[in-house]
Design a protein around this motif. Sequence first.
Motif, PDB file in Angstrom:
ATOM      1  N   VAL A  60      55.907 -39.653  40.465  1.00 47.76           N
ATOM      2  CA  VAL A  60      55.570 -39.138  39.137  1.00 47.76           C
ATOM      3  C   VAL A  60      56.751 -38.427  38.487  1.00 47.76           C
ATOM      4  N   GLY A  61      57.826 -38.245  39.235  1.00 48.79           N
ATOM      5  CA  GLY A  61      59.022 -37.655  38.659  1.00 48.79           C
ATOM      6  C   GLY A  61      58.910 -36.162  38.426  1.00 48.79           C
ATOM      7  N   SER A  62      58.263 -35.477  39.365  1.00 47.09           N
ATOM      8  CA  SER A  62      58.112 -34.037  39.260  1.00 47.09           C
ATOM      9  C   SER A  62      58.652 -33.381  40.527  1.00 47.09           C
ATOM     10  N   SER A  63      58.824 -32.072  40.492  1.00 42.95           N
ATOM     11  CA  SER A  63      59.312 -31.380  41.686  1.00 42.95           C
ATOM     12  C   SER A  63      58.220 -31.331  42.749  1.00 42.95           C
ATOM     13  N   GLU A  64      58.633 -31.127  43.997  1.00 43.30           N
ATOM     14  CA  GLU A  64      57.633 -31.068  45.062  1.00 43.30           C
ATOM     15  C   GLU A  64      56.743 -29.850  44.910  1.00 43.30           C
ATOM     16  N   SER A  65      57.334 -28.761  44.446  1.00 43.35           N
ATOM     17  CA  SER A  65      56.551 -27.533  44.286  1.00 43.35           C
ATOM     18  C   SER A  65      55.490 -27.699  43.199  1.00 43.35           C
ATOM     19  N   ALA A  66      55.908 -28.221  42.070  1.00 42.91           N
ATOM     20  CA  ALA A  66      54.958 -28.442  40.974  1.00 42.91           C
ATOM     21  C   ALA A  66      53.848 -29.393  41.430  1.00 42.91           C
ATOM     22  N   THR A  67      54.259 -30.426  42.142  1.00 41.51           N
ATOM     23  CA  THR A  67      53.288 -31.403  42.644  1.00 41.51           C
ATOM     24  C   THR A  67      52.299 -30.741  43.591  1.00 41.51           C
ATOM     25  N   SER A  68      52.813 -29.907  44.470  1.00 42.57           N
ATOM     26  CA  SER A  68      51.962 -29.223  45.430  1.00 42.57           C
ATOM     27  C   SER A  68      50.957 -28.314  44.734  1.00 42.57           C
ATOM     28  N   HIS A  69      51.439 -27.627  43.703  1.00 42.20           N
ATOM     29  CA  HIS A  69      50.549 -26.755  42.934  1.00 42.20           C
ATOM     30  C   HIS A  69      49.420 -27.564  42.292  1.00 42.20           C
ATOM     31  N   GLN A  70      49.771 -28.664  41.696  1.00 42.37           N
ATOM     32  CA  GLN A  70      48.768 -29.504  41.038  1.00 42.37           C
ATOM     33  C   GLN A  70      47.767 -30.041  42.061  1.00 42.37           C
ATOM     34  N   LEU A  71      48.301 -30.486  43.197  1.00 44.42           N
ATOM     35  CA  LEU A  71      47.426 -31.033  44.237  1.00 44.42           C
ATOM     36  C   LEU A  71      46.461 -29.972  44.761  1.00 44.42           C
ATOM     37  N   ARG A  72      46.962 -28.753  44.847  1.00 47.32           N
ATOM     38  CA  ARG A  72      46.107 -27.658  45.298  1.00 47.32           C
ATOM     39  C   ARG A  72      44.906 -27.506  44.367  1.00 47.32           C
ATOM     40  N   GLN A  73      45.212 -27.504  43.072  1.00 48.45           N
ATOM     41  CA  GLN A  73      44.151 -27.417  42.064  1.00 48.45           C
ATOM     42  C   GLN A  73      43.104 -28.506  42.278  1.00 48.45           C
ATOM     43  N   MET A  74      43.605 -29.711  42.378  1.00 48.14           N
ATOM     44  CA  MET A  74      42.691 -30.856  42.497  1.00 48.14           C
ATOM     45  C   MET A  74      41.957 -30.843  43.830  1.00 48.14           C
ATOM     46  N   ARG A  75      42.627 -30.321  44.857  1.00 50.92           N
ATOM     47  CA  ARG A  75      41.990 -30.244  46.164  1.00 50.92           C
ATOM     48  C   ARG A  75      40.863 -29.223  46.141  1.00 50.92           C
ATOM     49  N   LEU A  76      41.136 -28.065  45.550  1.00 49.24           N
ATOM     50  CA  LEU A  76      40.120 -27.019  45.464  1.00 49.24           C
ATOM     51  C   LEU A  76      38.924 -27.473  44.624  1.00 49.24           C
ATOM     52  N   ALA A  77      39.187 -28.350  43.669  1.00 52.40           N
ATOM     53  CA  ALA A  77      38.108 -28.853  42.824  1.00 52.40           C
ATOM     54  C   ALA A  77      37.383 -30.017  43.497  1.00 52.40           C
ATOM     55  N   GLY A  78      37.883 -30.422  44.664  1.00 49.32           N
ATOM     56  CA  GLY A  78      37.233 -31.515  45.377  1.00 49.32           C
ATOM     57  C   GLY A  78      37.552 -32.886  44.834  1.00 49.32           C
ATOM     58  N   LEU A  79      38.631 -32.959  44.075  1.00 52.84           N
ATOM     59  CA  LEU A  79      38.986 -34.231  43.452  1.00 52.84           C
ATOM     60  C   LEU A  79      39.829 -35.081  44.376  1.00 52.84           C
ATOM     61  N   VAL A  80      40.630 -34.447  45.204  1.00 49.94           N
ATOM     62  CA  VAL A  80      41.440 -35.176  46.188  1.00 49.94           C
ATOM     63  C   VAL A  80      41.223 -34.566  47.564  1.00 49.94           C
ATOM     64  N   ARG A  81      41.532 -35.346  48.581  1.00 50.11           N
ATOM     65  CA  ARG A  81      41.417 -34.865  49.951  1.00 50.11           C
ATOM     66  C   ARG A  81      42.765 -34.981  50.633  1.00 50.11           C
ATOM     67  N   ALA A  82      42.977 -34.114  51.594  1.00 55.24           N
ATOM     68  CA  ALA A  82      44.257 -34.102  52.293  1.00 55.24           C
ATOM     69  C   ALA A  82      44.070 -34.460  53.767  1.00 55.24           C
ATOM     70  N   ARG A  83      45.072 -35.151  54.295  1.00 54.95           N
ATOM     71  CA  ARG A  83      45.069 -35.506  55.719  1.00 54.95           C
ATOM     72  C   ARG A  83      46.453 -35.164  56.255  1.00 54.95           C
ATOM     73  N   LYS A  84      46.481 -34.293  57.210  1.00 54.73           N
ATOM     74  CA  LYS A  84      47.767 -33.862  57.736  1.00 54.73           C
ATOM     75  C   LYS A  84      48.174 -34.735  58.914  1.00 54.73           C
ATOM     76  N   GLN A  85      49.421 -35.182  58.889  1.00 53.00           N
ATOM     77  CA  GLN A  85      49.930 -35.980  60.001  1.00 53.00           C
ATOM     78  C   GLN A  85      51.393 -35.607  60.200  1.00 53.00           C
ATOM     79  N   GLY A  86      51.669 -35.015  61.352  1.00 50.39           N
ATOM     80  CA  GLY A  86      53.024 -34.525  61.590  1.00 50.39           C
ATOM     81  C   GLY A  86      53.355 -33.454  60.588  1.00 50.39           C
ATOM     82  N   ARG A  87      54.505 -33.546  59.978  1.00 52.87           N
ATOM     83  CA  ARG A  87      54.819 -32.524  58.980  1.00 52.87           C
ATOM     84  C   ARG A  87      54.498 -32.982  57.564  1.00 52.87           C
ATOM     85  N   SER A  88      53.934 -34.162  57.461  1.00 51.91           N
ATOM     86  CA  SER A  88      53.536 -34.656  56.138  1.00 51.91           C
ATOM     87  C   SER A  88      52.049 -34.421  55.892  1.00 51.91           C
TER      88      SER A  88
END
Lengths: 115, 115
Positions: free
Chosen positions: A60-88
């Motif tokens: 999307v051409g954005s910084s990782e921090s900005a992306t992480s912030h946005q994802l947090r929002q969407m995650r808290l709203a239940g719009l996206v889900r996260a799966r942790k694997q290794g350090r990703s």
Amino acid sequence: MDHAHDPQRLVALVERILDPDDAELLAERFKLLADPGRVRMVSALVEAGELCVCDLAEVVGSSESATSHQLRQMRLAGLVRARKQGRSVYYRVADSHIRLLLDVAVEHYLHGDPR
Amino acid sequence: MDHAHDPQRLVALVERILDPDDAELLAERFKLLADPGRVRMVSALVEAGELCVCDLAEVVGSSESATSHQLRQMRLAGLVRARKQGRSVYYRVADSHIRLLLDVAVEHYLHGDPR
DNA sequence: TGAACATCTGAGGTGATGTTCATGTATATC
DNA sequence: GATATACATGAACATCACCTCAGATGTTCA
């Protein structure tokens, strides 16, 4: 003749429209898609199925921090889900509602059909 | 094994997602529904077909000035249309897209079906 | 013409939103 | 264990969005 101002009609109408709570909930949902960056993120996740934060940021051409912030929002709203694997951390869209909403919007606003 | 970071895959993905201009346009549309007051206004207009500003303000429980500001926004975006009659101005939804988008959202977020 | 009404508009205040920057945490590699 | 990577988080900052208030415009009616 002036306009109606029919109190009964208005009272009846209030009964039929979205109540404040539902309106709030819907607005919250729409708010998540009301940002160009988030729309592109969702679009990318829908296309790719799953993406880690740094790849998504690059796409999307954005910084990782900005992306992480946005994802947090969407995650808290239940719009996206996260799966942790290794350090990703891999994200995906959580429900098909957003997918449908995005499809409908794209279909009607971008691909012609002006009515 | 580390994650892919496959540059080719990412480049290909960028080609398939919403381009920035389309994302901007879609976000603008969603933004119009990203406010509880506007959602209720649209809901009321869909239900009633047509309403003057003061009736609409009363129905959604907002001031006439605030309502007028919101309507102006939606009017400039082409979401609602105005018809002037006497000293009243009657508003209606301009296209069926918003109606559909609202219906889809209501159907999926309010009326159960959690997936 | 004057008064009340319906609506619009601009200015200003305030809270929400999104970004960057710095830092923290967890995991993998050497 | 030291270092690098992937991500998360909090603070600071700028911008935007929405409301209220005051005033302007246009319309109806006495």
